[in-house]
Design a protein around this motif. Structure first.
Motif, mmCIF file in Angstrom:
data_model
loop_
_atom_site.group_PDB
_atom_site.id
_atom_site.type_symbol
_atom_site.label_atom_id
_atom_site.label_comp_id
_atom_site.label_asym_id
_atom_site.label_seq_id
_atom_site.Cartn_x
_atom_site.Cartn_y
_atom_site.Cartn_z
ATOM 1 N N MET A 43 0.750 -1.156 -0.003
ATOM 2 C CA MET A 43 -0.019 0.150 -0.060
ATOM 3 C C MET A 43 0.827 1.328 -0.094
ATOM 4 N N LYS A 44 2.016 1.115 0.711
ATOM 5 C CA LYS A 44 2.825 2.303 0.796
ATOM 6 C C LYS A 44 3.364 2.621 -0.545
ATOM 7 N N ILE A 92 0.660 4.284 -2.621
ATOM 8 C CA ILE A 92 0.676 5.583 -2.389
ATOM 9 C C ILE A 92 1.572 6.546 -2.911
ATOM 10 N N THR A 99 -7.835 10.938 -4.611
ATOM 11 C CA THR A 99 -7.116 10.422 -3.739
ATOM 12 C C THR A 99 -7.132 10.445 -2.192
ATOM 13 N N THR A 145 -9.476 7.873 -1.122
ATOM 14 C CA THR A 145 -8.790 6.687 -1.125
ATOM 15 C C THR A 145 -7.981 6.474 0.243
ATOM 16 N N LEU A 146 -7.143 7.474 0.403
ATOM 17 C CA LEU A 146 -6.342 7.479 1.792
ATOM 18 C C LEU A 146 -7.277 7.471 3.051
ATOM 19 N N ASP A 167 -8.381 3.937 3.164
ATOM 20 C CA ASP A 167 -7.214 2.920 3.450
ATOM 21 C C ASP A 167 -6.994 3.265 5.094
ATOM 22 N N TYR A 168 -6.987 4.401 5.466
ATOM 23 C CA TYR A 168 -6.844 4.346 6.970
ATOM 24 C C TYR A 168 -7.804 3.933 7.940
ATOM 25 N N ASN A 217 -9.811 1.324 7.089
ATOM 26 C CA ASN A 217 -9.609 -0.355 7.221
ATOM 27 C C ASN A 217 -8.458 -0.501 7.888
ATOM 28 N N LEU A 218 -7.217 0.205 7.970
ATOM 29 C CA LEU A 218 -6.337 0.034 8.774
ATOM 30 C C LEU A 218 -6.595 0.064 10.470
ATOM 31 N N GLN A 232 -8.434 -2.922 11.600
ATOM 32 C CA GLN A 232 -8.145 -4.171 11.880
ATOM 33 C C GLN A 232 -7.924 -4.650 13.318
ATOM 34 N N GLN A 269 0.642 8.649 6.865
ATOM 35 C CA GLN A 269 -0.937 8.502 6.374
ATOM 36 C C GLN A 269 -1.681 9.779 6.810
#
Length: 395
Positions: A2-3, A6, A103, A106-107, A110-111, A113-114, A117, A157
């Motif tokens: 992912m990194k 980005i 973007t 998306t960021l 993603d954050y 979702n992180l 977890q 992020q």
């Protein structure tokens, strides 16, 4: 993984900045052109104001008005190009903002979702326990490094999200600024279009008035051409005599340097007046307003404003000062080149004087019998050959 994705996204965003800056430069260039054209309009406007205060149509007024109309048309074309450039820039800015918005979404996703977890939550709620649960020392060290890397990645992020939002705000501000600028430019375009229509109506009226006295104007033109021919013959005789005296003599080192410098500056020489316009082109061509009339100019006529100073276009030596047709003339030698300045009311140099580039040598004559027209005649010679002065002066 992912990194890396980005990173690619941000590299792509950086690539978008270049076209915007290039487009902005184009708008700035067009704005400078507009300012230069406005200065030209200001000059012709001042010359029109200096004509005799009457409604009587004259060739001088008509020629100035024709120049004014041509310049205003160029100004409107320039404004239209500005509007097109602004539209293009706004499209670019809008596209960039949309891309940044995607973007950002998306960021944020993603954050989110992180954060959701379970492993991440357990790890961040009790990082010490996460390390202590390691099976051995090596695994504990790996977990410490993993924690550090993860914390750094999380901060990055958050920073990316904040930076992207800030960039979106910047693009939104630029779009609003361009929108306001476009509205102002459109308003300016409408005003100039109205001014052009007004000038064209005035030009048509004046043209009709002058047609009624075409016979007198033709006689006047013949008289002026005769005077011009006499002046040209006198200048040619003087220059041929000077060239004959030089024949067989080698130029001094100083003269060679001056001649070389003059030649290298072709197309870059300063004008003989600070502000003016070419009112008569070099060579044989139809008269700008009188039908079936041909003029033959052995130089260029430059019209300017009352009291304008005449300047040497390059360093050299004054080789002749004379009077012709009630006005003064000066010839300056630049090695094997010579420049000629006629139509001067006063002169401030004498034969044998060394002059510098842009040094004042006199003032332009204002003719009260010709609608207060302030005009000089300028020539460039190489040895005994006449040159087109427009090719030597800066554009």
């Amino acid at each position: 993984m992912m990194k890396r994705i980005i990173t690619y996204i941000f590299i792509g965003l950086l690539g978008l900045i270049g076209p915007i800056n290039a487009q902005k430069q184009s708008v700035n260039d067009l704005r400078k052109q507009r300012e230069n054209t406005l200065r030209e309009l200001e000059k012709t406007g001042k010359m029109l104001n200096e004509t005799k205060k009457s409604e009587t149509a004259t060739l001088n007024k008509l020629n100035l008005l024709s120049k004014d109309i041509a310049t205003r048309k160029r100004l409107i074309t320039n404004i239209n190009s500005e509007i097109e450039a602004l539209n293009s820039e706004m499209d670019e800015l809008s596209g960039k903002r949309d891309s940044l918005q995607q973007t950002l979404e998306t960021l944020k996703a993603d954050y989110a979702n992180l954060v959701r977890q379970t492993h991440y939550q357990d790890m961040m709620q009790s990082p010490l326990l996460f390390v202590l649960r390691a099976e051995d020392f090596n695994q504990a060290m790996r977990r410490i490094r993993y924690l550090q890397e993860f914390q750094r990645y999380r901060k990055e992020q958050v920073a990316r999200i904040e930076n992207t939002q800030a960039e979106i705000d910047i693009q939104t501000g630029l779009l609003e600024s361009n929108r306001v600028e476009k509205e102002q430019t459109l308003d300016y375009q409408r005003r100039e279009t109205e001014n052009l229509a007004r000038d064209e109506r005035k030009h048509q009226t004046m043209l009709q008035q002058l047609k009624k006295k075409e016979k007198n104007l033709l006689a006047q033109q013949r008289k002026q051409q005769k005077k011009a021919d006499e002046l040209n013959r006198k200048i040619e005789d003087i220059i041929k005599q000077q060239a004959a005296r030089q024949k067989g003599q080698r130029m001094t080192k100083e003269q060679q340097l001056i001649a070389g410098g003059f030649e290298k500056n072709k197309g870059r020489l300063p004008w003989p007046v600070e502000k003016g316009m070419v009112s008569g082109e070099f060579g044989v061509h139809p008269h700008p307003t009188l039908p079936k009339v041909t003029v033959n100019n052995k130089g260029i006529y430059i019209q300017t404003t009352r009291g304008a100073a005449v300047r040497a276009v390059y360093e050299g030596e004054v080789t002749s000062c004379f009077v012709m047709g009630g006005t003064n003339a000066v010839i300056i030698q630049h090695g094997n080149y010579r420049t000629v300045y006629t139509g001067l009311a006063t002169i401030s140099v004498k034969k044998g004087d060394k002059v510098k580039t842009k040094q004042t040598i006199g003032t332009v004559f204002t003719d009260p019998d010709n609608d207060n027209k302030t005009e000089m005649f300028f020539q460039v010679w190489m040895d005994k050959d006449i040159q087109n002065p427009s090719l030597w002066l800066a554009h």
